[in-house]
Each structure stands twice: as structure tokens, then as C-alpha cells.
Design an enzyme around this catalytic site. Structure first.
Site, PDB file in Angstrom:
ATOM      1  N   ASP A   1      22.223  23.000  56.948  1.00  0.00           N
ATOM      2  CA  ASP A   1      21.405  22.114  57.937  1.00  0.00           C
ATOM      3  C   ASP A   1      21.881  20.643  58.198  1.00  0.00           C
ATOM      4  O   ASP A   1      22.123  20.098  57.009  1.00  0.00           O
ATOM      5  CB  ASP A   1      20.189  22.368  57.672  1.00  0.00           C
TER       6      ASP A   1
ATOM      7  N   LEU B   1      34.787  36.141  44.330  1.00  0.00           N
ATOM      8  CA  LEU B   1      33.537  35.878  45.083  1.00  0.00           C
ATOM      9  C   LEU B   1      33.442  36.653  46.368  1.00  0.00           C
ATOM     10  O   LEU B   1      34.568  36.867  47.161  1.00  0.00           O
ATOM     11  CB  LEU B   1      33.569  34.347  45.308  1.00  0.00           C
TER      12      LEU B   1
ATOM     13  N   HIS C   1      29.254  19.359  63.584  1.00  0.00           N
ATOM     14  CA  HIS C   1      29.559  20.799  63.190  1.00  0.00           C
ATOM     15  C   HIS C   1      30.846  21.183  62.736  1.00  0.00           C
ATOM     16  O   HIS C   1      31.301  21.599  61.603  1.00  0.00           O
ATOM     17  CB  HIS C   1      29.398  21.710  64.451  1.00  0.00           C
TER      18      HIS C   1
HETATM   19  C1  IPE Z   1      18.750  26.964  60.439  1.00  0.00           C
HETATM   20  O1  IPE Z   1      18.927  25.838  60.803  1.00  0.00           O
HETATM   21  C2  IPE Z   1      20.030  27.718  61.062  1.00  0.00           C
HETATM   22  C3  IPE Z   1      21.228  27.463  60.324  1.00  0.00           C
HETATM   23  C4  IPE Z   1      21.420  26.508  59.356  1.00  0.00           C
HETATM   24  C5  IPE Z   1      22.362  28.098  60.764  1.00  0.00           C
HETATM   25  P1  IPE Z   1      18.133  25.218  62.190  1.00  0.00           P
HETATM   26  O2  IPE Z   1      18.375  23.916  62.217  1.00  0.00           O
HETATM   27  O3  IPE Z   1      18.252  26.181  63.210  1.00  0.00           O
HETATM   28  O4  IPE Z   1      16.573  25.499  61.687  1.00  0.00           O
HETATM   29  P2  IPE Z   1      15.153  24.774  62.254  1.00  0.00           P
HETATM   30  O5  IPE Z   1      15.483  24.777  63.873  1.00  0.00           O
HETATM   31  O6  IPE Z   1      15.194  23.201  61.861  1.00  0.00           O
HETATM   32  O7  IPE Z   1      14.172  25.405  61.714  1.00  0.00           O
HETATM   33  C1  IPE Z   2      23.084  23.141  61.009  1.00  0.00           C
HETATM   34  O1  IPE Z   2      22.962  21.834  61.417  1.00  0.00           O
HETATM   35  C2  IPE Z   2      24.079  23.981  61.980  1.00  0.00           C
HETATM   36  C3  IPE Z   2      23.500  25.083  62.534  1.00  0.00           C
HETATM   37  C4  IPE Z   2      22.256  25.372  62.927  1.00  0.00           C
HETATM   38  C5  IPE Z   2      24.504  25.765  63.453  1.00  0.00           C
HETATM   39  P1  IPE Z   2      22.185  21.296  62.560  1.00  0.00           P
HETATM   40  O2  IPE Z   2      22.749  21.504  64.098  1.00  0.00           O
HETATM   41  O3  IPE Z   2      20.692  22.388  62.808  1.00  0.00           O
HETATM   42  O4  IPE Z   2      21.761  20.045  62.381  1.00  0.00           O
HETATM   43  P2  IPE Z   2      20.386  19.330  62.593  1.00  0.00           P
HETATM   44  O5  IPE Z   2      19.381  20.100  62.041  1.00  0.00           O
HETATM   45  O6  IPE Z   2      20.124  19.189  64.182  1.00  0.00           O
HETATM   46  O7  IPE Z   2      20.835  17.963  62.078  1.00  0.00           O
HETATM   47 MG    MG Z   3      19.055  22.069  61.900  1.00  0.00          MG
END
Ligand code: IPE
Ligand code: IPE
Ligand code: MG
Length: 237
Positions: free
Chosen positions: A17, A128, A34
């Protein structure tokens, strides 16, 4: 590099995240976050493989992430396909076996094709097992598991009296893998966000404030050291 930690987890699960916040901090579009995040995966996979960890499950796209703007979804799917294409031969060479869990039929067809090609090309890997959670939701998985179990019973292969947690877990996407021992979440959020709800029952949880694109091998080592220092009791004394 830190020495090899003792008492390694067999299965590590990661909620990657913070890509968006990493980009925002730099005045970049979220999609750049990303891209940077995807580039970090390789080093973590290689280190887990080198250490002898057996399973690494990465939360790459959740069932709820389909709610994001179309351009972000398109960029994420394009990245997925690009990385699978670029990394597959190295994964195979390193003995990493690629697998995927989630409602994969929801992915764009070209992604599905590449995913299956990559899984096939790495199927012989004995190091792995790298599991990508894609269009994955824990509640959706449990519902799909119940459907699968129902069909099994209707077809006369099982009886409701046989149902217990172990039996049910054979109907989950993760039926071939042990439950994660360690869950790592980056960027400080203290929630599961619908990830492996059933399987994380007794996982040790390590949350780091670092955004995923800043998470490196030394952070993995720190999480493993933290795991090794925990006393797991599984409800005993
Ligand atoms: C969880 O992160 C999903 C992934 C890392 C793929 P999100 O950013 O989507 O989760 P929330 O919305 O903060 O709970
Ligand atoms: C995690 O990073 C990647 C995915 C959920 C695909 P985020 O896109 O959720 O990044 P934040 O949480 O908005 O910083
Ligand atoms: Mg996120």
C-alpha cells in the site's frame, strides 16, 4: 546486507500500500507511484527466494480497486501485463513458481492470457511460490468457496457432516498453500482491506509507515526479525 534471520516464516503475505501517496509527495501522478511500486517487487521476491521462504502472497489489486478511476485501472492492468512479460524468464530461471488468486476472469483478456502463460512457464519452479492476489477479495473468496462446497455436496462427493474448517479451506483459492505466518502492510494503515480474511486468523502482523515504493530488502529483514521475536501461542498458554 543483514544476516539471514532465524525462525523464518513459511508464508509471508504483503499488502503493498501507499503507491498513490508516494507519488503525491513527489508531485507525480498516482500511476507513477504504481510504476515505482511495481519496480520494488523484484528485489523482495528475489530476497524471499534467497532466504528460503516458501510462499509470498502479494496483494496487487483488490476486488474493491475496480472502484478507482478508469485511467488508473487501465494503467495498473497495463503494468501487470508489462511486468509479467518482462519478469517471467527470470522468475523461471530462479526457480520461482508464479500463481494467482482472485476473480481472475474479471481481468482484461490480454492480462489473463499473459498471466496464464507466465504461470505455465514457471510451473516447474521448486523455490519460492509467488502468489499474486488480483481482483481479490476475502469475502468474495469465502462466497466462492461456499458455492464450490455446495456443488461438491450436490454432486454427492461430500456430506455436510464432514464440514469443518480444514475441509472448507480446501474450497478456497488458497487450498494449495499454508496460511500466512506473517502479514506485512506498508504505509501505516491498520486494516486488512478484505485481504485473506480466513487465512490470516493467526498471522503475526507487522505494519510499517513506509510507502510500498520505499520498501526495500532491509525493511523485509526488519519485518522478519520482528516476526522471529514474537511468541505465537495459537490460543494455548
Ligand atoms: C489494499 O489497499 C489493496 C492493495 C494493496 C492491492 P487499498 O489502498 O485499496 O486499501 P484501502 O482502500 O486503503 O482500505
Ligand atoms: C497500493 O497503493 C496499490 C494498489 C491498491 C493497487 P495505493 O494506490 O492504494 O496507494 P495509496 O494508498 O493511495 O497511497
Ligand atoms: Mg491504498
Amino acid at each position: 546486507m543483514a544476516s539471514t534471520p532465524s525462525n523464518l516464516p513459511c508464508h509471508v503475505a504483503v499488502i503493498m500500500d501507499g503507491n498513490g501517496r508516494w507519488a503525491k509527495e513527489r508531485g507525480l501522478p498516482r500511476t507513477e507511484g504504481h510504476r515505482a511500486g511495481a519496480e520494488k517487487i523484484r528485489a523482495i521476491v528475489e530476497e524471499c527466494n534467497r532466504l528460503g521462504i516458501r510462499y509470498l502472497t502479494l496483494y496487487a489489486f483488490s476486488a474493491e480497486n475496480w472502484r478507482r478511476p478508469q485511467n488508473e485501472i487501465r494503467a495498473l492492468m497495463a503494468l501487470l501485463e508489462f511486468f509479467l512479460k518482462r519478469e517471467t524468464s527470470d522468475l523461471a530461471r530462479n526457480g520461482v513458481r508464479l500463481q494467482a488468486i482472485g476473480r481472475l476472469h474479471n481481468l482484461p483478456e490480454s492480462c489473463q492470457r499473459q498471466l496464464h502463460a507466465s504461470m505455465e512457464a514457471t510451473a516447474g519452479g521448486t523455490g519460492l511460490t509467488l502468489v499474486l492476489a488480483l481482483s481479490y477479495g476475502g469475502r468474495e473468496e469465502i462466497v466462492d468457496g461456499i458455492k464450490s462446497l455446495f456443488r461438491h455436496i450436490q454432486e454427492g462427493h461430500a456430506d455436510i457432516a464432514m464440514l469443518d474448517p480444514e475441509f472448507f479451506s480446501k474450497h478456497l483459492y488458497t487450498r494449495y498453500y499454508p496460511d500466512p505466518d506473517l502479514l506485512i502492510r506498508t504505509s501505516g494503515e491498520m486494516r486488512l482491506s478484505n485481504f485473506l480474511l480466513w487465512q490470516l486468523s493467526y498471522a503475526e502482523i507487522v505494519i510499517t509507515r513506509k510507502f510500498w515504493p520505499d520498501f526495500g530488502q532491509e525493511d523485509l529483514h526488519a519485518a522478519l526479525e520482528e516476526f522471529a521475536s514474537r511468541q505465537r501461542r495459537f490460543g494455548g498458554v
